[in-house]
Design an enzyme around this catalytic site. Structure first.
Site, PDB file in Angstrom:
ATOM      1  N   GLU A  42       0.747  -1.174  -0.073  1.00 40.58           N
ATOM      2  CA  GLU A  42       0.022  -0.059   0.173  1.00 40.58           C
ATOM      3  C   GLU A  42       0.763   1.354  -0.169  1.00 40.58           C
ATOM      4  O   GLU A  42       0.539   2.172  -0.809  1.00 40.58           O
ATOM      5  CB  GLU A  42      -0.729  -0.113   1.214  1.00 40.58           C
ATOM      6  CG  GLU A  42      -1.674   1.183   1.236  1.00 40.58           C
ATOM      7  CD  GLU A  42      -2.897   1.465   2.599  1.00 40.58           C
ATOM      8  OE1 GLU A  42      -2.565   0.551   3.543  1.00 40.58           O
ATOM      9  OE2 GLU A  42      -3.670   2.207   2.154  1.00 40.58           O
TER      10      GLU A  42
ATOM     11  N   ILE B 293      -0.202  -1.851   7.974  1.00 37.94           N
ATOM     12  CA  ILE B 293      -0.960  -1.712   8.766  1.00 37.94           C
ATOM     13  C   ILE B 293      -2.429  -1.577   8.381  1.00 37.94           C
ATOM     14  O   ILE B 293      -2.834  -0.524   7.660  1.00 37.94           O
ATOM     15  CB  ILE B 293      -0.958  -0.302   9.922  1.00 37.94           C
ATOM     16  CG1 ILE B 293       0.569  -0.558  10.414  1.00 37.94           C
ATOM     17  CG2 ILE B 293      -1.827  -0.307  10.951  1.00 37.94           C
ATOM     18  CD1 ILE B 293       1.069   0.862  11.172  1.00 37.94           C
ATOM     19  N   ASP B 294      -3.223  -2.596   8.451  1.00 36.59           N
ATOM     20  CA  ASP B 294      -4.579  -2.302   8.193  1.00 36.59           C
ATOM     21  C   ASP B 294      -5.470  -2.033   9.405  1.00 36.59           C
ATOM     22  O   ASP B 294      -5.629  -2.754  10.308  1.00 36.59           O
ATOM     23  CB  ASP B 294      -5.117  -3.623   7.509  1.00 36.59           C
ATOM     24  CG  ASP B 294      -6.696  -3.301   7.014  1.00 36.59           C
ATOM     25  OD1 ASP B 294      -6.857  -2.607   6.066  1.00 36.59           O
ATOM     26  OD2 ASP B 294      -7.629  -4.113   7.259  1.00 36.59           O
TER      27      ASP B 294
ATOM     28  N   THR C  84      -5.080   1.667  10.235  1.00 37.87           N
ATOM     29  CA  THR C  84      -4.142   3.012  10.509  1.00 37.87           C
ATOM     30  C   THR C  84      -4.901   3.939  11.532  1.00 37.87           C
ATOM     31  O   THR C  84      -4.347   4.445  12.693  1.00 37.87           O
ATOM     32  CB  THR C  84      -3.567   3.747   9.395  1.00 37.87           C
ATOM     33  OG1 THR C  84      -2.863   2.579   8.692  1.00 37.87           O
ATOM     34  CG2 THR C  84      -2.842   4.757   9.932  1.00 37.87           C
TER      35      THR C  84
ATOM     36  N   ASP D 269      -0.449  -5.128   3.112  1.00 34.82           N
ATOM     37  CA  ASP D 269      -0.892  -3.854   3.930  1.00 34.82           C
ATOM     38  C   ASP D 269      -0.194  -3.927   5.234  1.00 34.82           C
ATOM     39  O   ASP D 269      -0.486  -4.961   6.226  1.00 34.82           O
ATOM     40  CB  ASP D 269      -2.394  -4.044   4.208  1.00 34.82           C
ATOM     41  CG  ASP D 269      -3.074  -2.606   4.495  1.00 34.82           C
ATOM     42  OD1 ASP D 269      -2.285  -2.001   5.336  1.00 34.82           O
ATOM     43  OD2 ASP D 269      -4.250  -2.572   4.442  1.00 34.82           O
TER      44      ASP D 269
ATOM     45  N   ASP E  83      -6.220  -4.619   1.274  1.00 31.59           N
ATOM     46  CA  ASP E  83      -7.222  -4.843   2.203  1.00 31.59           C
ATOM     47  C   ASP E  83      -7.744  -6.277   2.316  1.00 31.59           C
ATOM     48  O   ASP E  83      -8.133  -7.068   3.438  1.00 31.59           O
ATOM     49  CB  ASP E  83      -8.448  -4.144   2.062  1.00 31.59           C
ATOM     50  CG  ASP E  83      -7.881  -2.497   2.103  1.00 31.59           C
ATOM     51  OD1 ASP E  83      -7.186  -2.218   2.877  1.00 31.59           O
ATOM     52  OD2 ASP E  83      -8.364  -1.823   1.192  1.00 31.59           O
TER      53      ASP E  83
END
Ligand code: IPD
Ligand code: CA
Ligand code: CA
Length: 287
Positions: free
Chosen positions: A78, A107-108, A110, A105, A233
Site C-alpha cells: 500500500e 497496518i490495516d 491505521t 498492507d 485490504d
C-alpha cells in the site's frame, strides 16, 4: 559466467509461509510497541485517509524480509503506491504478469493505530499467476496469527478454523466498514448499513477489513461487506475465509479475484445470498 560477475546470494530452505509469518510477526510486534505513539501523521487521498511513519517503516521491514528470501519476487504494498483507487488498480494491473506477487498492507486499521484503539492488523498475501495461494493476517493486540494456504485450510496458531453456522441474516453478526473516501464510497456503504441494520442480529465496524475477514474465517463474525476497498485490504483475508469454508464474492455475487473492491465475505449459503439481496435492493453494491 565472468569471474568478476556478482552472483546474488539467495537464502534457500524457507517456505513462503514461514517467511510471511515471520514478517507479519516482526512487523506486528514493532507496530504494537508504537501504538498511539507515532511521530508523523499525514493524510493521503482524503482527510480520513491517514498514514504515519510506522506504516511506511513496517512495509519496508516486510519488503526486506521477503526479498531476503525471494529476491526475484514482485511486491505490491500500500505505501509503495500513490493514494486513490485509480493508482491502486493500475499498480495491480502492472503486476498482472508476475509469477509471484506479494501483496502487503503493513497496518490495516491505521486510524485505530493512531488513536490507540487495539483493532488493527498486518496483512500479507502471496499470489501465484494472479491467484492468492497464501494469506497471513496478524493481530498484534490479541497475538493471533491467521494463516491460510490454498487447498490446505486456514489456521489460527495451528488450530483449524471454520466459519460460523448461522443460516439466516437475522441470526448474523455482520461487520461493515467506513472507507476513507467520503465522497464516492461512503454514501454507498451508508445505504447498505441502513438497509442491513434492522435485518441482522447486529452490525459491527471494527475498522480493519483484514481483521474483519480473519474473524469471519474464525467463525466469530457471520459476514463482512464493504464497498471501495483495495487489493491489499482483502487478498489475504479472502483466502482465509474461503479456506475456512466460507464464501467470498463481489457485491454482485461474482467470485473473488484480485481486482474485487466491493466485497461480501460470509459463512456461505443462504446468509450470503440474503446479504447480496439486501445490498442490491438498497442500491448499495457500488456497481
Ligand atoms: C482501511 C481499513 C478500514 C476500511 C477502509 C480501509 P487502512 O485500511 O481496512 O477498515 O474501512 O476501507 O481503507 O487505510 O487502515 O489500511
Ligand atoms: Ca487497509
Ligand atoms: Ca494500511
Amino acid at each position: 559466467m565472468e569471474s568478476n560477475e556478482k552472483v546474488p546470494y539467495v537464502l534457500t530452505g524457507k517456505s513462503h509461509t514461514a517467511v510471511a509469518v515471520n514478517a507479519a510477526a516482526k512487523a506486528g510486534e514493532w507496530i504494537k510497541s508504537r501504538l498511539g505513539a507515532y511521530g508523523q501523521l499525514a493524510t493521503k487521498s482524503s482527510e480520513q485517509d491517514l498514514v504515519t511513519e510506522i506504516d511506511k517503516g513496517a512495509e519496508q521491514m516486510i519488503r526486506r524480509l521477503i526479498l531476503t528470501h525471494f529476491p526475484d519476487h514482485a511486491i505490491l504494498g500500500e505505501e509503495g503506491v500513490e493514494p486513490g483507487e485509480d493508482a491502486s488498480l493500475h499498480a495491480l494491473r502492472d503486476a498482472a504478469d508476475e509469477e509471484y506477487l506479494w501483496i502487503i498492507d503493513p497496518i490495516d486499521g491505521t486510524t485505530n493505530f493512531v488513536h490507540g484503539f487495539p483493532f488493527y492488523s498486518v496483512s500479507i498475501a502471496l499470489a501465484k499467476d494472479g491467484e492468492v495461494v497464501l494469506g497471513v493476517i496478524y493481530d498484534p493486540s490479541r497475538d493471533e496469527m491467521f494463516v491460510a494456504e490454498k487447498n490446505k485450510g486456514a489456521y489460527v496458531h495451528g488450530a483449524r478454523m471454520a466459519v460460523s453456522r448461522e443460516e439466516q441474516l437475522s441470526q448474523g453478526l455482520i461487520a461493515v466498514g467506513f472507507p476513507a473516501d467520503p465522497v464516492a464510497k461512503l454514501p454507498i456503504n451508508l445505504r447498505g448499513i441502513e438497509a442491513l441494520a434492522p435485518k441482522v442480529r447486529s452490525l459491527r465496524a471494527g475498522g480493519s477489513a483484514a481483521l474483519h475477514l480473519a474473524n469471519v474465517a474464525a467463525g466469530r463474525l457471520s459476514g463482512y461487506c464493504e464497498v471501495g476497498l483495495s487489493v491489499w485490504d482483502v487478498a489475504a483475508g479472502a483466502l482465509l475465509v474461503a479456506e475456512s469454508g466460507g464464501q467470498v464474492t463481489d457485491t454482485k455475487g461474482e467470485a473473488y479475484n484480485l481486482e474485487v473492491r466491493n466485497i461480501v465475505a460470509t459463512n456461505g449459503g443462504s446468509l450470503h445470498t440474503e446479504l447480496l439481496t439486501v445490498l442490491k435492493e438498497a442500491n448499495a453494491t457500488g456497481f
